[in-house]
Design a protein around this motif. Structure first.
Motif, short mmCIF file in Angstrom:
data_model
loop_
_atom_site.label_atom_id
_atom_site.label_comp_id
_atom_site.label_asym_id
_atom_site.label_seq_id
_atom_site.Cartn_x
_atom_site.Cartn_y
_atom_site.Cartn_z
N GLU A 154 28.95 7.29 62.87
CA GLU A 154 29.26 7.76 63.93
C GLU A 154 30.43 7.08 64.40
O GLU A 154 31.29 7.74 65.38
CB GLU A 154 28.08 7.59 64.96
CG GLU A 154 27.00 8.38 64.47
CD GLU A 154 25.75 7.88 65.20
OE1 GLU A 154 25.48 8.28 66.38
OE2 GLU A 154 25.04 7.21 64.72
N ARG A 201 32.43 10.14 65.70
CA ARG A 201 33.06 10.28 67.02
C ARG A 201 33.86 9.15 67.54
O ARG A 201 34.53 9.53 68.76
CB ARG A 201 31.61 10.04 68.08
CG ARG A 201 30.39 11.10 67.84
CD ARG A 201 30.74 12.44 68.29
NE ARG A 201 29.96 13.66 68.18
CZ ARG A 201 30.07 14.31 66.87
NH1 ARG A 201 31.11 14.19 66.07
NH2 ARG A 201 29.20 15.29 66.88
N TYR A 208 39.52 16.64 73.65
CA TYR A 208 38.30 16.23 73.46
C TYR A 208 37.25 16.95 74.03
O TYR A 208 37.15 17.31 75.24
CB TYR A 208 38.36 14.73 73.79
CG TYR A 208 37.03 14.19 73.66
CD1 TYR A 208 36.57 13.63 72.33
CD2 TYR A 208 36.26 13.69 74.92
CE1 TYR A 208 35.41 12.98 72.30
CE2 TYR A 208 34.97 12.94 74.68
CZ TYR A 208 34.65 12.54 73.24
OH TYR A 208 33.63 12.00 73.35
N GLN A 225 35.38 16.16 68.48
CA GLN A 225 34.59 15.17 69.36
C GLN A 225 34.86 13.64 69.01
O GLN A 225 34.25 12.69 68.83
CB GLN A 225 33.18 15.51 68.62
CG GLN A 225 32.79 16.69 69.21
CD GLN A 225 32.62 17.12 70.71
OE1 GLN A 225 32.01 16.16 71.36
NE2 GLN A 225 32.65 18.32 70.94
N VAL A 226 36.26 13.53 68.46
CA VAL A 226 36.73 12.20 67.93
C VAL A 226 37.74 11.39 68.74
O VAL A 226 38.82 12.01 69.30
CB VAL A 226 37.26 12.28 66.50
CG1 VAL A 226 37.48 10.87 66.12
CG2 VAL A 226 36.08 12.85 65.55
N LEU A 269 32.76 5.66 72.21
CA LEU A 269 31.57 6.37 71.87
C LEU A 269 31.05 7.03 73.22
O LEU A 269 30.34 7.88 73.09
CB LEU A 269 30.55 5.32 71.36
CG LEU A 269 30.93 4.99 69.82
CD1 LEU A 269 29.57 3.55 69.43
CD2 LEU A 269 30.33 6.25 68.91
N GLY A 296 32.81 8.42 75.38
CA GLY A 296 33.74 9.57 75.65
C GLY A 296 35.07 8.97 76.84
O GLY A 296 35.42 9.87 77.16
#
Length: 372
Positions: free
Chosen positions: A89, A132, A188, A193-194, A258, A260
């Motif tokens: 992740e 992520r 994003y 999602q990274v 992580l 966001g």
């Protein structure tokens, strides 16, 4: 050790507990410390690296129960297989050719590893849907350093004099290119999602480093062997810091990614306070206070390859936007480091557990954000 694990799972907002984490370069000095810390926080850690570069080495001494894969970051197919198997992740990329003087002797290997190797890590990220967050570990030497005395900020021009420094400048440019081309923060949550960030640190010290051409390892090895070490640049000024300092910064960046926070997908400096930037000669003096047997001979040869005389980082951005702060001042970092080596050589005991516990407790007393 169970009490230590339970006391660490709350750190960094508990974000690493149960997370699948892949670390490149986990057998190296910084990588082994990061692997240890993450494992103690309850992360599910996978390592991909070449064998440890020295004997002894910190990685072997720790004997950590993680998924341990030997491989070269220049071998993209083999590395992708590890990504596919473990579905990380978050990725911490530390694998590199880390030595300036070695880069003069082996420029192609240095450029290939640090530039194309980084690109291949990012390609593996691009083809692994589980990822992520990515933290690319760079260096303060990524900057075009004018050596005019001003601390370098994240907005300075990328560059470098020697092959190693140039390779780290290129590492930053490649990271920025992938971030903008494939993982743009504007898209994003929609197209991807990274989130990708990079961390830049200065001269890192701590127990368990036996690499060549590094001041404290050279001092320690010469003390044990009975041979006087030659110091190349006794007046060179560096931002010395314990290895746990930048690692706390990298982990804090990873936490925010992580969670966001798109504004954290950027480059970050992690260095000591401005008054903790010391010349080599002063570091040696402080080391001798902990281990009086340390001896050296100061020589400076004009034929030495060029190395920056003055280099320091401006960490205002990390202070203001991440609420990150150093925990130990430089004299404390030197004392903990020399104490680690002295205990190892005289009693064959490693103090990594105690150093990490002490570091976390000092940070908790200072009410640092990552301890809450």
């Amino acid at each position: 050790m169970e009490n230590l694990v339970s006391s660490m799972t709350h750190l960094f907002g508990k974000v690493y507990t149960g997370k699948s984490v892949l670390i490149t370069g986990h057998t190296g000095f910084k990588g082994s410390w990061l692997t240890y810390w993450l494992q103690k926080m309850g992360a599910i850690v996978t390592g991909y690296s070449l064998p440890a570069p020295t004997e002894p080495n910190h990685w072997s001494l720790l004997s950590l129960p993680i998924a341990h894969h030997l491989g070269d970051i220049r071998e993209q197919v083999a590395m992708q297989a590890v990504f596919d198997q473990h579905q990380p992740e978050i990725v911490f990329h530390l694998a590199a050719q880390p030595l300036v003087r070695y880069s003069y002797q082996h420029p192609i290997e240095t450029l290939d590893t640090n530039i194309l190797g980084t690109a291949k890590v990012l390609e593996c990220v691009r083809h692994t849907p589980s990822v992520r967050a990515v933290v690319i570990i760079s260096s303060d030497k990524c900057y075009e350093n004018p050596e005019d005395g001003h601390p370098l900020t994240e907005t300075e021009r990328m560059g470098g004099y020697d092959p190693y420094s140039v390779s780290k400048g290129c590492t930053e440019l490649i990271t920025s290119s992938y971030r903008r081309s494939y993982f743009n923060h504007k898209h994003y949550g929609q197209k991807h999602q990274v989130l990708i960030a990079s961390g830049r640190a200065g001269n890192v010290i701590g127990g368990g480093d036996w690499a060549t051409d590094r001041l404290i390892p050279d001092l320690v090895k010469s003390t044990v062997s009975g041979h006087q070490v030659i110091i190349r640049n006794p007046l060179a000024v560096r931002p010395w810091q314990h290895v746990l300092e930048p690692l706390s910064g990298y982990l804090l960046v990873g936490q925010r990614l992580l969670e966001g926070h798109t504004n954290v997908a950027d480059g970050w400096n992690f260095g000591p306070n401005s008054n903790d930037v010391l010349p080599v000669r002063e570091v040696i003096r402080l080391a001798r206070q902990i281990w009086p047997a340390i001896d050296c001979n100061e020589f400076s040869f004009e034929s030495n390859p060029h190395e920056a005389h003055l280099l320091s980082l401006d960490c205002t951005k990390a202070h203001a936007q991440l609420a990150w702060r150093p925990v130990w001042d430089t004299p404390t970092a030197i004392a903990r480091t020399i104490g680690w080596y002295r205990r190892w050589y005289q009693q064959r005991q490693i103090l990594s557990h105690q150093d990490l516990e002490h570091y976390i407790e000092t940070a908790r007393q200072a009410n640092l954000i990552w301890t809450q």
